[in-house]
Every structure is written in structure tokens, then in C-alpha cells.
Design an enzyme around this catalytic site. Structure first.
Site, PDB file in Angstrom:
ATOM      1  N   CYS A  56      -5.779   2.697  -0.726  1.00 23.54           N
ATOM      2  CA  CYS A  56      -4.380   3.152  -0.760  1.00 23.54           C
ATOM      3  C   CYS A  56      -3.470   2.088  -1.356  1.00 23.54           C
ATOM      4  O   CYS A  56      -2.337   1.899  -0.919  1.00 23.54           O
ATOM      5  CB  CYS A  56      -3.887   3.566   0.624  1.00 23.54           C
ATOM      6  SG  CYS A  56      -4.789   4.964   1.279  1.00 23.54           S
ATOM      7  N   LYS A  85      -5.161   1.142  14.496  1.00 24.52           N
ATOM      8  CA  LYS A  85      -5.666  -0.137  13.999  1.00 24.52           C
ATOM      9  C   LYS A  85      -5.666  -1.182  15.116  1.00 24.52           C
ATOM     10  O   LYS A  85      -5.999  -2.347  14.887  1.00 24.52           O
ATOM     11  CB  LYS A  85      -4.824  -0.620  12.820  1.00 24.52           C
ATOM     12  CG  LYS A  85      -4.918   0.308  11.591  1.00 24.52           C
ATOM     13  CD  LYS A  85      -4.345  -0.360  10.370  1.00 24.52           C
ATOM     14  CE  LYS A  85      -3.933   0.602   9.277  1.00 24.52           C
ATOM     15  NZ  LYS A  85      -5.028   1.321   8.627  1.00 24.52           N
ATOM     16  N   ASP A 117       6.059  -3.678   7.105  1.00 20.47           N
ATOM     17  CA  ASP A 117       4.861  -2.927   7.459  1.00 20.47           C
ATOM     18  C   ASP A 117       3.885  -3.909   8.112  1.00 20.47           C
ATOM     19  O   ASP A 117       3.343  -4.784   7.452  1.00 20.47           O
ATOM     20  CB  ASP A 117       4.268  -2.321   6.185  1.00 20.47           C
ATOM     21  CG  ASP A 117       2.888  -1.747   6.402  1.00 20.47           C
ATOM     22  OD1 ASP A 117       2.416  -1.729   7.549  1.00 20.47           O
ATOM     23  OD2 ASP A 117       2.282  -1.315   5.409  1.00 20.47           O
ATOM     24  N   HIS A 163       0.860  -1.184   0.000  1.00 16.76           N
ATOM     25  CA  HIS A 163       0.000   0.000   0.000  1.00 16.76           C
ATOM     26  C   HIS A 163       0.898   1.236   0.000  1.00 16.76           C
ATOM     27  O   HIS A 163       2.099   1.156   0.157  1.00 16.76           O
ATOM     28  CB  HIS A 163      -1.032  -0.020   1.136  1.00 16.76           C
ATOM     29  CG  HIS A 163      -0.494   0.274   2.488  1.00 16.76           C
ATOM     30  ND1 HIS A 163      -1.187   0.980   3.445  1.00 16.76           N
ATOM     31  CD2 HIS A 163       0.674  -0.056   3.045  1.00 16.76           C
ATOM     32  CE1 HIS A 163      -0.457   1.080   4.522  1.00 16.76           C
ATOM     33  NE2 HIS A 163       0.663   0.460   4.318  1.00 16.76           N
ATOM     34  N   GLN A 175      -1.402  -4.185   9.263  1.00 16.34           N
ATOM     35  CA  GLN A 175      -2.594  -5.019   9.134  1.00 16.34           C
ATOM     36  C   GLN A 175      -2.541  -6.278   9.968  1.00 16.34           C
ATOM     37  O   GLN A 175      -3.509  -7.030  10.022  1.00 16.34           O
ATOM     38  CB  GLN A 175      -2.835  -5.378   7.667  1.00 16.34           C
ATOM     39  CG  GLN A 175      -3.400  -4.235   6.858  1.00 16.34           C
ATOM     40  CD  GLN A 175      -4.646  -3.623   7.479  1.00 16.34           C
ATOM     41  OE1 GLN A 175      -5.374  -4.281   8.223  1.00 16.34           O
ATOM     42  NE2 GLN A 175      -4.880  -2.364   7.207  1.00 16.34           N
TER      43      GLN A 175
END
Lengths: 420, 148
Positions: free
Chosen positions: A376, A236, A210, A133, A213
Site C-alpha cells: 500500500c 497491529k 499516522d 502509505h 507502524q
């Protein structure tokens, strides 16, 4: 999955779930964008702000000392949750900023000729993936522009799977950085993080993971990931906006140049030079994000009280059911396979003949909140042959009844728009 | 808010029929992109030889039913307008879209476009309805510039 009783108890912590949206109860299926806030952490944050606000790392009065201690405790709580040492966790404004700090460090090191691990030059290569993303893509495009390095892109399969072999296929002895996600925010597929990190290290590259998520959906064990740096964000993880984390190995953080400077990060200062504190202070100039850190730590305790293993199990079981039910809906095409991969509770899909904005609006009229658009991740959508998609993402409060309700609603979308 | 107040049948009809779809003539198309949803449009306004009247509007693009229907209706309703008329017409449409449900477009004046009045209550969708109009205004500017 959680028992009905436990589900009810967990849902009781989220006041927004008792709200009516457009006159109907909210079904929140957009945790991957931003998680709802539970009462406990918000109350802890506001009580702290109202009774304990004071300057951190400054002053000798009681409130200042307590604020400093609370800030340090918050860092320790979050660090423990991800299996890290507190000093290896830097607070940032967001995961995006965390990745930018590394990318900017690379640009600075490249401009001044070191340290070597961060300095890139023309002909060097930065590897990212088709499942990226924008937050872990644009900063590296800028590094490439500034240094003359080349971007190499590891492909995903048509089913959205990022294999170790695909990453290896673009690794060379000029690869200096490998940036990739633990879980794609579009596909929901859990990537083989450790194996990719190891492959990247075999060619001597910095590994930037990253973990946005995965951080609130699976146990994030930073040292087991093999990464040099990991970015993640509080919002998140049922925490506040405005704060995120950059974890790095002690050696990487010690070596990484800081691009943001000012107070709070120094030892000795003269008019023409200064010495810096070690990490994490080195990367946290200025007044720290005190109440945000307190709120984030409390949201971590909220997750810990349920147990991350159980959270992961609930969401992946429910996600599998969501995937199965959605697969059976006429005209729905899911992005990303479920064969031979582990997934988090997140599914993106296209509805044949219905634009995601329209599908999302239809769901919204029934109180169902989903993400629509490119999430994104424009290049990934192009790769999968769609402009945009609709995404359902689950949280700790999600239930089977909600999943069934959303799938039922989706089954009506094409008829409403006159394409079925 | 009632979904039917947003998606009137006439909007869904235009979404399928797409008046003016296909760029078949040379002109000065404007490309507009909505970064939040990825919708895009390429639209050109073809003017009469004296540059004062809209002969036709041609467009291509992808997007939601609101953005596509708005482009289709714009192409259907603006044919034959002078640029001065179009300016007033577009100004009125924009004002209605930004009115958060306060202004209902007059059916006499706006024809099928009046069915888009409900969009103004859905703030997130106003940009969808405006995409083609921004492109039309830009294309007129580009075309007029080429005449000078």
C-alpha cells in the site's frame, strides 16, 4: 532481546505459532500487516460477548450499565497506554477511517466556511511525504480535489530517510495540513516526529500523524509527538480487526466538525436540529464497537504486562540483527538505510532477478509468512526504483532463530529461480 | 503444497525466454494491472487481415515468474488460432485456473501452458496466471471494434 525462557512464555500466548502451514511450523514475519492474536485477549473478548453483551449508554438495567462501564474502562486503558486522556481518544473502525474523519472534516469545513483551522481553499497546501502509505495519502488527494488545495510532497533521501529539513523545504505560509507517518511501513525508519510537528506548527498547519507502524513497537506518547491528531489501529497491536483509534488534542477535537452523525452522539434533538455531545461521543454515532474495544484493551494489557520499553528493545535489537544478516545475502537490496537512524523491527528488500511474489511463495513453502507487493505504498516504491518488495516484520513473539531461518531461506531463493 | 508443483522448470524457462516480448507493431494493446502486487502488462493480439486469425501476440510488462511465463506461453501457443478457437482455448484455461487443483490442462492441447495447471492450487496466484489472458481478450475486443 528477550531471554529464551521469556520468549517461550510469550510465544505460548499465540496459538497460531503452534499451527502447521503447508505441513511446516509457522514462522510469522508479517506483524506489520496484521499482528497475531494472543489467547488472553481473544478469550476475554469472547467471554465478554457471551456473558456481558448489552447496549452501551442505553438502558438502566444491570447488564447495560456494566457494558457501559466496561466500554469506558477499555477506552481508559488504551488512552493511558498512549499517554492520553480518555476523552481525547475516539474509537473508529480503523486507522484509515480515523484519517478519513479528519480529511472529511476538512472538506466539510471548506464547504461551509469554517471552522478556520479545518477550512481549506484554492492555493492552500497540504504536505505529505514520499514515505506515505495509501491510507494517509488518498484522503488528502481527495481534500485537494474538493478544495482546490495543492499537494506538496516532502522527499525522502535515497536511503529512505525523511529529514526535518526535507519537510521544511515544502512548508510555506499556505501549508494547512502536514500528514506523515511515525514509521514508514516499507522502510521501518523512525521519523523525527516531534521536530516535524514543531516545524509544521511554526507555519500554522494541522499535524496528522499516522502511528500505525509504531503503536505496538515503541511507546506511543501522544502529547510528546506534538501532533494534533494521531491515527492507529488495534489489529497491529495484537487486538481485533474492526476497531482503530483517533487521538486528538482536546482543542482540536472540540473544534473538528463531525461528518458522521446519528444516535449516541447527541444531547437535545428536535425535528430540525440537534446538539451534540463533546468528544469522543461526538465522533461515535451509532452502537459502539463494544467487544472490539474490550478485546483491544486486553491486548494492550498483554503488551503492558511485558512492558513496552522491553518490547521496543527486543524488536529493535532483533531488527538490527535481521538488517545485518540480510545485508550479507548476495543479490538482496534493502530499501532504507540503517545509518544515522533508529529503526523498528521491519525490513523491506528486493531480491535481484526474483519477483517478490516468487520470493514470498518460496518462503511460504517453508512456513515463513512475509508481505510481498507494494505494501500500500506504490509511490514510495517508485521513488526507490522498484515496483514492489518483500517485507519481513517482527513482532513480540519473533526470535533470533526465526530471523536466521528466514535469512537462510532467502539465501536459497535466487538459486531456486535459476538467477544465481 | 509442494513448491515444485507450482514452479516447473518449463515455467522458469519461459520466465527467462519470454516469447513475444516487445511491442514492435502498431495494434490495439490492452494494459492490465494487478493492484495487489503491482504486476502490469501491455499486450496486443495482432490479427490477420480478415480479422479472424491470431498472427502473433506481442507484450511487455513486469511481474512474477507465473505472470511472465503465462504471457510467454500464451504468445507461443496461440499463434495461428482462429478467434473461435482462441475463445474456447482461453475459456478452458480460465476454468482450469479457477478449479483449485481439480482440472489438469491437457498437454496435447495446451502445450507448455499445461505446466501452469499447478497454479490453480495456489489461489493467490491465479490472478498472476490470468493477467496476460485478460489483456489478450481485451485486445481482441479492441481490435475487432476497430474493424467494425
Amino acid at each position: 532481546m528477550f531471554s529464551l525462557d521469556e520468549s517461550e512464555r510469550i510465544r505460548g500466548a499465540f496459538p497460531e505459532l503452534r499451527e502447521l502451514v503447508n505441513g511446516v511450523p509457522l514462522v510469522y514475519l508479517d506483524t506489520a500487516a496484521t499482528a497475531l492474536r494472543p489467547t488472553g485477549p481473544v478469550e476475554r473478548e469472547s467471554t465478554f460477548a457471551l456473558t456481558r453483551t448489552a447496549a452501551v449508554n442505553r438502558g438502566a438495567h444491570t447488564l447495560a450499565a456494566e457494558a457501559t462501564e466496561a466500554y469506558d474502562d477499555a477506552r481508559a486503558t488504551i488512552a493511558t497506554f498512549i499517554g492520553a486522556r480518555p476523552n481525547d481518544l475516539v474509537f473508529t473502525s480503523s486507522a484509515t477511517e480515523a484519517i478519513n474523519l479528519i480529511a472529511l472534516a476538512c472538506r466539510l469545513a471548506s464547504a461551509v466556511g469554517g471552522p478556520a483551522r479545518f477550512a481549506l481553499s484554492a492555493g492552500d497546501e497540504i504536505v505529505h511525504t514520499e514515505s506515505e502509505h495509501h491510507a494517509n495519502l488518498i484522503p488528502w488527494q481527495e481534500v485537494a480535489k474538493a478544495t482546490g488545495a495543492t499537494l506538496r510532497i516532502a522527499p525522502v533521501t535515497d536511503g529512505g530517510v525523511l529529514t526535518v529539513a526535507a519537510v521544511e523545504s515544502v512548508l510555506t505560509d499556505r501549508t494547512r495540513v502536514v500528514a506523515f507517518p511515525s514509521v514508514s511501513n516499507v522502510l521501518g525508519i523512525i521519523n523525527p516526529v516531534r521536530a516535524i510537528s514543531d516545524a509544521a506548527h511554526r507555519v500554522g498547519a494541522l499535524v496528522v500523524l499516522d502511528a500505525c507502524q509504531s503503536a505496538s513497537h515503541t511507546t506511543l506518547a501522544v502529547t510528546e509527538s506534538g501532533a494534533d491528531f494521531i491515527a492507529f489501529s488495534a489489529h497491529k497491536m495484537y487486538g481485533p480487526t474492526g476497531i482503530g483509534g483517533l487521538w486528538g488534542t482536546a482543542a482540536s477535537l472540540a473544534e473538528m466538525p463531525t461528518v458522521l452523525t446519528g444516535g449516541s452522539m447527541i444531547t437535545r434533538v428536535d425535528f430540525d436540529s440537534a446538539d451534540y455531545l463533546p468528544a469522543p461521543a461526538k465522533f461515535e454515532p451509532g452502537t459502539p464497537r463494544l467487544t472490539q474495544a474490550i478485546g483491544w484493551a486486553e491486548s494492550i494489557r498483554f503488551l503492558d504486562d511485558i512492558g513496552m520499553d522491553r518490547v521496543a528493545d527486543h524488536e529493535s535489537s532483533l531488527g538490527a540483527e535481521l538488517y545485518r544478516l540480510l545485508s550479507a545475502v548476495d543479490g538482496v537490496r534493502i530499501l532504507g538505510t540503517d545509518e544515522g537512524v533508529d529503526r523498528v523491527g521491519l525490513v523491506s528488500f528486493a531480491v535481484d532477478g526474483v519477483h517478490p511474489h516468487d520470493a514470498g511463495q518460496f518462503l511460504d513453502s517453508k512456513g515463513i509468512a512475509v508481505r510481498v507487493g507494494h505494501h500500500c505504498a506504490q509511490p514510495l516504491h517508485k521513488r526507490l526504483g522498484v515496483d514492489s518488495s518483500t517485507r519481513i516484520s517482527l513482532g513480540v513473539h519473533s526470535t533470533l532463530a526465526e530471523v536466521e531461518f528466514a535469512v537462510d531461506a532467502l539465501a536459497q531463493v535466487r538459486a531456486f529461480f535459476g538467477v544465481a | 503444497m509442494e513448491l515444485e508443483s507450482l514452479y516447473q522448470q518449463i515455467i522458469l524457462d519461459h520466465y527467462k525466454r519470454k516469447v513475444g516480448y516487445g511491442i514492435d507493431h502498431g495494434g490495439y494493446p490492452s494494459h492490465q494491472y494487478n493492484p495487489t502486487c503491482g504486476d502490469e502488462i501491455n499486450l496486443q493480439v495482432l490479427l490477420s487481415a480478415d480479422g479472424n486469425t491470431i498472427e502473433s501476440i506481442e507484450w511487455e510488462g513486469t511481474g512474477c515468474s507465473i505472470s511472465q511465463a503465462s504471457a510467454s506461453m500464451l504468445a507461443a501457443e496461440s499463434k495461428g488460432m482462429t478467434l473461435a478457437e482462441f475463445e474456447t482455448f482461453a475459456g478452458g484455461f480460465r476454468e482450469a485456473m479457477r478449479s483449485r487443483g481439480e482440472i489438469v490442462l491437457d498437454e496435447e492441447e495446451y502445450g507448455d501452458l499445461a505446466s501452469l495447471s499447478g497454479v490453480s492450487k495456489f489461489v493467490a496466484r491465479v490472478k498472476c496466471a490470468m493477467l496476460a489472458w485478460v489483456a489478450a481478450e481485451d485486445s481482441v475486443t479492441l481490435t475487432r471494434g476497430s474493424l467494425n
